[in-house]
Design an enzyme around this catalytic site. Structure first.
Site, PDB file in Angstrom:
ATOM      1  N   HIS A 139     -24.771   5.559  -2.546  1.00 20.37           N
ATOM      2  CA  HIS A 139     -25.157   6.733  -3.222  1.00 20.37           C
ATOM      3  C   HIS A 139     -25.830   7.601  -2.343  1.00 20.37           C
ATOM      4  O   HIS A 139     -25.628   8.687  -2.296  1.00 20.37           O
ATOM      5  CB  HIS A 139     -26.137   6.387  -4.343  1.00 20.37           C
ATOM      6  CG  HIS A 139     -26.880   7.577  -5.010  1.00 20.37           C
ATOM      7  ND1 HIS A 139     -26.260   8.233  -6.147  1.00 20.37           N
ATOM      8  CD2 HIS A 139     -27.916   8.110  -4.810  1.00 20.37           C
ATOM      9  CE1 HIS A 139     -26.808   9.370  -6.593  1.00 20.37           C
ATOM     10  NE2 HIS A 139     -28.133   9.369  -5.740  1.00 20.37           N
ATOM     11  N   GLU A 140     -26.960   7.080  -1.550  1.00 17.25           N
ATOM     12  CA  GLU A 140     -27.725   7.961  -0.697  1.00 17.25           C
ATOM     13  C   GLU A 140     -26.679   8.800   0.402  1.00 17.25           C
ATOM     14  O   GLU A 140     -27.053   9.917   0.865  1.00 17.25           O
ATOM     15  CB  GLU A 140     -28.622   7.371  -0.100  1.00 17.25           C
ATOM     16  CG  GLU A 140     -29.840   6.980  -1.279  1.00 17.25           C
ATOM     17  CD  GLU A 140     -30.423   8.069  -2.068  1.00 17.25           C
ATOM     18  OE1 GLU A 140     -30.476   9.030  -1.741  1.00 17.25           O
ATOM     19  OE2 GLU A 140     -30.966   7.725  -3.047  1.00 17.25           O
ATOM     20  N   HIS A 143     -24.799  11.716  -0.728  1.00 15.10           N
ATOM     21  CA  HIS A 143     -25.547  12.857  -0.458  1.00 15.10           C
ATOM     22  C   HIS A 143     -25.390  13.794   0.833  1.00 15.10           C
ATOM     23  O   HIS A 143     -25.267  14.919   0.969  1.00 15.10           O
ATOM     24  CB  HIS A 143     -27.033  12.625  -0.855  1.00 15.10           C
ATOM     25  CG  HIS A 143     -27.507  12.547  -2.330  1.00 15.10           C
ATOM     26  ND1 HIS A 143     -27.022  13.379  -3.353  1.00 15.10           N
ATOM     27  CD2 HIS A 143     -28.179  11.538  -2.849  1.00 15.10           C
ATOM     28  CE1 HIS A 143     -27.671  13.078  -4.372  1.00 15.10           C
ATOM     29  NE2 HIS A 143     -28.238  11.924  -4.549  1.00 15.10           N
ATOM     30  N   GLU A 202     -26.788  14.484  -8.562  1.00 10.57           N
ATOM     31  CA  GLU A 202     -26.758  13.078  -8.624  1.00 10.57           C
ATOM     32  C   GLU A 202     -25.758  12.257  -9.110  1.00 10.57           C
ATOM     33  O   GLU A 202     -25.225  11.410  -8.721  1.00 10.57           O
ATOM     34  CB  GLU A 202     -28.266  12.915  -9.554  1.00 10.57           C
ATOM     35  CG  GLU A 202     -29.432  13.094  -8.967  1.00 10.57           C
ATOM     36  CD  GLU A 202     -29.654  12.256  -7.745  1.00 10.57           C
ATOM     37  OE1 GLU A 202     -29.345  10.994  -7.735  1.00 10.57           O
ATOM     38  OE2 GLU A 202     -29.955  12.783  -6.802  1.00 10.57           O
TER      39      GLU A 202
END
Length: 304
Positions: A139-140, A143, A202
């Site tokens: 997920h990070e 980004h 997100e």
């Protein structure tokens, strides 16, 4: 997912718009006052704000968490997971930091992949097992892949420039009215623009992270386990989603579960016999795919 990730181009044009607004305001002040120093002054302010936020985005975020950089010897498991996911995404290995707090959290920051940093708190490292940690880091890193930080900074600077111009224009008539309008503008910009924008980012990173995990050969269903643990760690306390940059845990889990069948197509080499159930296998194992994954495959997926 029919979403085109052109955030680098969007960021550039948003910054150009902010510069144009500030320079135009400087020009108006210069014409009204007869002091043409205002025009280059506002141009300098625009460039200075952009440069400082852009070049120091990673340092500012890391410093705010009082995080310390770690080596592969100090955090071998963390390094291995980040290195695997970065390789799949065709990105350079980011610097790894750990923040000395037991609050479970993680983030990625940096102006570009060559200056990226990933930070995990001690709390999240203690809370999650290796399979769930892959979901967090996927997920990070997503980004960073989507250049969300740059897009967020450009939007913040644009709103800030608009607030400065509005405040200066109104204050010339009434300082009290100017103060009230500035407060209303600031609240409206946050609740109406920045907070929904953060929640959208997100959700995007959640979906990208699932695909990144699957393409690396890791079971994306463990991302649900992670968010369930995060929700449980809060003891049922949830901030109102409308006042947060992040979706509620319940909505996030719902969206992840809805998207899992798409992500599972990339798991085990896209094997058509792969189960699309949203529950991880009872063995709890995540078997790596044996196929060769091209470094730019995630990037190609994002442009679909």
């Amino acid at each position: 997912m029919k979403r085109h990730y052109h955030n680098g181009i969007k960021t550039f044009w948003l910054l150009c718009l902010m510069w144009a607004i500030l320079i135009a305001f400087g020009y108006v002040l210069a014409r009204a006052s007869g002091y043409f120093i205002f025009m280059p002054l506002f141009a300098l302010i625009a460039v200075g704000q952009t440069a400082y936020s852009y070049w120091n985005s990673d340092k500012l975020a890391i410093r705010s968490m009082d995080a310390y950089e770690v080596t592969p010897q100090q955090a071998p498991e963390l390094y291995e997971i980040v290195q695997e996911l970065s390789s799949i995404a065709g990105q350079p290995m980011p610097r790894i930091y750990i923040a000395p707090t037991m609050s479970p959290n993680a983030f990625a920051t940096g102006r570009n992949p060559q200056h990226a940093a990933v930070c995990c708190t001690e709390g999240i490292l203690n809370l999650l097992d290796r399979r769930e940690l892959r979901g967090v880091l996927g997920h990070e890193l997503s980004h960073a892949l989507a250049k969300h930080a740059n897009e967020r900074i450009s939007n913040q600077l644009l709103l800030q420039a608009g607030g400065q111009i509005l405040g200066a224009a109104v204050n010339t008539r009434s300082q009290l009215l100017g103060g009230l309008i500035n407060q209303a503008y600031g609240l409206g910009a946050q609740v109406g623009v920045m907070l929904p924008f953060g929640r959208k980012q997100e959700y995007e990173a959640d979906k990208m992270g699932l695909v990144l995990m699957a393409m690396a050969g890791y079971d994306p269903r463990y991302a649900v386990n992670f968010w369930q643990k995060m929700s449980a760690s809060k003891g049922g306390a949830q901030q109102n989603e409308l006042l947060s940059t992040h979706p509620s845990d319940a909505n996030r889990i719902k969206e992840i579960q809805a998207y899992l069948p798409n992500a599972l197509k990339y798991y085990q080499g896209g094997n058509s016999t792969q189960s699309t159930t949203t529950t991880p296998p009872p063995t709890g194992r995540s078997t790596k795919s044996s196929r060769t994954i091209r470094a730019n495959e995630v990037g190609n997926y994002l442009r679909k």
